[in-house]
Scaffold this motif. Sequence first.
Motif, PDB file in Angstrom:
ATOM      1  N   ASP A   1       0.872   8.247  -3.741  1.00  0.00           N
ATOM      2  CA  ASP A   1       0.002   8.871  -4.749  1.00  0.00           C
ATOM      3  C   ASP A   1      -1.043   9.778  -4.108  1.00  0.00           C
ATOM      4  O   ASP A   1      -1.355  10.848  -4.630  1.00  0.00           O
ATOM      5  CB  ASP A   1      -0.693   7.801  -5.595  1.00  0.00           C
ATOM      6  CG  ASP A   1       0.300   6.999  -6.433  1.00  0.00           C
ATOM      7  OD1 ASP A   1       1.418   7.505  -6.660  1.00  0.00           O
ATOM      8  OD2 ASP A   1      -0.042   5.867  -6.839  1.00  0.00           O
ATOM      9  N   GLN A   2      -1.587   9.336  -2.969  1.00  0.00           N
ATOM     10  CA  GLN A   2      -2.636  10.114  -2.297  1.00  0.00           C
ATOM     11  C   GLN A   2      -2.064  11.222  -1.416  1.00  0.00           C
ATOM     12  O   GLN A   2      -2.758  12.181  -1.075  1.00  0.00           O
ATOM     13  CB  GLN A   2      -3.519   9.194  -1.453  1.00  0.00           C
ATOM     14  CG  GLN A   2      -4.316   8.180  -2.269  1.00  0.00           C
ATOM     15  CD  GLN A   2      -5.012   7.154  -1.387  1.00  0.00           C
ATOM     16  OE1 GLN A   2      -5.309   7.414  -0.217  1.00  0.00           O
ATOM     17  NE2 GLN A   2      -5.258   5.969  -1.931  1.00  0.00           N
TER      18      GLN A   2
ATOM     19  N   TRP B   1       5.551  20.079  -0.042  1.00  0.00           N
ATOM     20  CA  TRP B   1       4.553  19.021   0.073  1.00  0.00           C
ATOM     21  C   TRP B   1       4.615  18.030  -1.091  1.00  0.00           C
ATOM     22  O   TRP B   1       3.616  17.456  -1.491  1.00  0.00           O
ATOM     23  CB  TRP B   1       3.130  19.595   0.236  1.00  0.00           C
ATOM     24  CG  TRP B   1       2.943  20.222   1.575  1.00  0.00           C
ATOM     25  CD1 TRP B   1       3.166  21.525   1.903  1.00  0.00           C
ATOM     26  CD2 TRP B   1       2.562  19.567   2.794  1.00  0.00           C
ATOM     27  NE1 TRP B   1       2.942  21.732   3.227  1.00  0.00           N
ATOM     28  CE2 TRP B   1       2.559  20.548   3.809  1.00  0.00           C
ATOM     29  CE3 TRP B   1       2.216  18.252   3.121  1.00  0.00           C
ATOM     30  CZ2 TRP B   1       2.226  20.251   5.119  1.00  0.00           C
ATOM     31  CZ3 TRP B   1       1.880  17.970   4.439  1.00  0.00           C
ATOM     32  CH2 TRP B   1       1.884  18.953   5.422  1.00  0.00           C
ATOM     33  N   ARG B   2       5.816  17.826  -1.627  1.00  0.00           N
ATOM     34  CA  ARG B   2       6.025  16.761  -2.600  1.00  0.00           C
ATOM     35  C   ARG B   2       6.522  15.538  -1.838  1.00  0.00           C
ATOM     36  O   ARG B   2       7.366  15.650  -0.946  1.00  0.00           O
ATOM     37  CB  ARG B   2       7.062  17.181  -3.654  1.00  0.00           C
ATOM     38  CG  ARG B   2       6.643  18.376  -4.493  1.00  0.00           C
ATOM     39  CD  ARG B   2       7.784  18.891  -5.342  1.00  0.00           C
ATOM     40  NE  ARG B   2       8.923  19.271  -4.520  1.00  0.00           N
ATOM     41  CZ  ARG B   2       9.951  19.986  -4.958  1.00  0.00           C
ATOM     42  NH1 ARG B   2       9.985  20.390  -6.201  1.00  0.00           N
ATOM     43  NH2 ARG B   2      10.951  20.290  -4.149  1.00  0.00           N
ATOM     44  N   VAL B   3       6.008  14.368  -2.177  1.00  0.00           N
ATOM     45  CA  VAL B   3       6.370  13.141  -1.463  1.00  0.00           C
ATOM     46  C   VAL B   3       7.739  12.651  -1.950  1.00  0.00           C
ATOM     47  O   VAL B   3       7.992  12.605  -3.152  1.00  0.00           O
ATOM     48  CB  VAL B   3       5.310  12.041  -1.679  1.00  0.00           C
ATOM     49  CG1 VAL B   3       5.710  10.768  -0.949  1.00  0.00           C
ATOM     50  CG2 VAL B   3       3.949  12.519  -1.200  1.00  0.00           C
TER      51      VAL B   3
ATOM     52  N   VAL C   1       0.826  -1.215   0.000  1.00  0.00           N
ATOM     53  CA  VAL C   1       0.000   0.000   0.000  1.00  0.00           C
ATOM     54  C   VAL C   1       0.862   1.269   0.000  1.00  0.00           C
ATOM     55  O   VAL C   1       0.329   2.373   0.024  1.00  0.00           O
ATOM     56  CB  VAL C   1      -0.949   0.020   1.229  1.00  0.00           C
ATOM     57  CG1 VAL C   1      -1.948  -1.115   1.155  1.00  0.00           C
ATOM     58  CG2 VAL C   1      -0.166  -0.023   2.541  1.00  0.00           C
ATOM     59  N   SER C   2       2.176   1.112  -0.029  1.00  0.00           N
ATOM     60  CA  SER C   2       3.077   2.261   0.077  1.00  0.00           C
ATOM     61  C   SER C   2       2.904   3.233  -1.076  1.00  0.00           C
ATOM     62  O   SER C   2       2.882   4.460  -0.873  1.00  0.00           O
ATOM     63  CB  SER C   2       4.535   1.791   0.149  1.00  0.00           C
ATOM     64  OG  SER C   2       4.750   1.067   1.336  1.00  0.00           O
ATOM     65  N   PHE C   3       2.783   2.720  -2.307  1.00  0.00           N
ATOM     66  CA  PHE C   3       2.635   3.622  -3.450  1.00  0.00           C
ATOM     67  C   PHE C   3       1.267   4.315  -3.442  1.00  0.00           C
ATOM     68  O   PHE C   3       1.144   5.431  -3.949  1.00  0.00           O
ATOM     69  CB  PHE C   3       2.867   2.875  -4.765  1.00  0.00           C
ATOM     70  CG  PHE C   3       4.329   2.692  -5.075  1.00  0.00           C
ATOM     71  CD1 PHE C   3       5.085   3.748  -5.562  1.00  0.00           C
ATOM     72  CD2 PHE C   3       4.958   1.476  -4.855  1.00  0.00           C
ATOM     73  CE1 PHE C   3       6.441   3.598  -5.835  1.00  0.00           C
ATOM     74  CE2 PHE C   3       6.317   1.309  -5.121  1.00  0.00           C
ATOM     75  CZ  PHE C   3       7.057   2.373  -5.611  1.00  0.00           C
ATOM     76  N   ALA C   4       0.278   3.671  -2.841  1.00  0.00           N
ATOM     77  CA  ALA C   4      -1.028   4.332  -2.694  1.00  0.00           C
ATOM     78  C   ALA C   4      -0.903   5.527  -1.748  1.00  0.00           C
ATOM     79  O   ALA C   4      -1.474   6.602  -1.989  1.00  0.00           O
ATOM     80  CB  ALA C   4      -2.066   3.339  -2.173  1.00  0.00           C
TER      81      ALA C   4
END
Length: 525
Positions: free
Chosen positions: A259-260, A301-303, A253-256
Amino acid sequence: LTLPQFVQLMDNFVGEDISLPTVKRLTAFIKGEYKQTKEEKKEQLEKVQRMSHMAQRKQLFEALFEKWDSDACGSLDVKEVVAVLSRFKGGMGKVALMKAKEQLCSRYPQLSRVGKLSPKAFQTFLELIASKFTGNEDETIDNLVRFLTTRVEKSHTESLQSSSRRKWLQDIQQAAETSRTSMEPVYKAVFKALSQDMEAHGDNKRISAYIALLEENQLSPEQGHILLRYVACTTDDAPYVLNQVLHRDMKGVSFAAIDQGKPIYVPRVQLHGNIHFWNSDRPVEERKGSLLVLPLHDAHWRVFGILGLDTLQDQCEKSIFLTHEITFYEGVCHAFSKAYHHICMRENVLQVAVTALDWLYPRTPSIHTVTTFLVAPGKDKNYALCKMITTDSTGQKEIHSSPVVLLREENLLRDYLFKCTDSSEVTLTSIHGEHHIAVPLHDLSGQTLGIFDISIGQHKKLPPEEQKDLQKMLKMAQAACSEILQRSLEETEPTHVLEAERVANVRHAGILFHRFMLQELRECV
């Protein structure tokens, strides 16, 4: 001029071989000739009062922010703040509130997307609101602060919890400031903060924690153009997690969460069906517990990665993460991001120094050696100088992975370096017949960030052409460092002039030096 700057200016002016009577005559001359007009005195006094006022206001807003941010999350929900402020003065200020919010969103473009206020954005917001009311702005700000303070109530237990959590978050930042350019102390401080909070406020749950950072996927782009590399984890998990790579096409679920841009909480991993278990030795029936994945955001606020926590090692089946814990872990993410980018900034400054020295050496054969230092916190609020790069007369560089640390009281012969740091001015000296030029690199506030200690051997000064090239190099290095620091501010959107600047940050830092050199050349043509 500050006192250290004035002393340094005089020291540079008189040189080393001047007699005491001449110094006394110069002192008498300056005392007699220096005049300050009433206007200058008034302007100086107003400046001091203005700076003091700004510092007091900043402290006031920081205290208010901490009171609202009771779980030490590091940010406030803009909707909650607006909802409370809409009742200020009985709702009479709603128009001012909306206008201020509009201005704030134009100053912080990411605000409309993420809906979070940093301490700086929070202060800016309240100042914008106050500016929209007629009357004395300071009075309006005092009324705003008083109004917002009364809207938050904390019990004694909550205050103690908030206080201890802030101390642990400060330890993360301190680890970054004292670790030179190593991330290891920061990782340790993060896991220690999580462990301490679990003992004090988390029912002593047994947790696993890990940090993964985003990287460009160069080896197998068909699995996605980015990947997550696990760079740190709690000790027990190291054999299974450390240096592992997670791709987009793998379970998880890390990429979710990336992305969110929001935390993803899985209370029961055994019921989810899309969890990646790194420890394949763990029996299926033991794969029970909670999982929490939080995105790591930079100042814009960029991941750039994730912080993950799970309770798979905890024997208690009802081991879950509570809301106040999740909020604190967001604070840990915020503290880690600040620490991580502080170290990245220092690495970038060093890369600028390396590139600048590569440019300088072929043009200045009279320079013997250049030693590059970074300023770091020392003991008892003093600072230390860390020797990071040594460059010999041939241009060969030694980059110190374990920097030599200089303290003032232990290095009397190097006192000129500390004078340079104190005054943020160029310092000239001679040690055993060897002439040194110490040149500061400044941060955005004008304080000393690093030093070039340039030895020119027996020469009292460089030949004119070499002096000109040295000055050009120092000017471009300072411009590149200022740009690096400017880009780390949350209200600054990063810009690129050269295509090559779009690649990885450390390499990009060196390219910045050449960019400024090119821009100056264009202006001269």
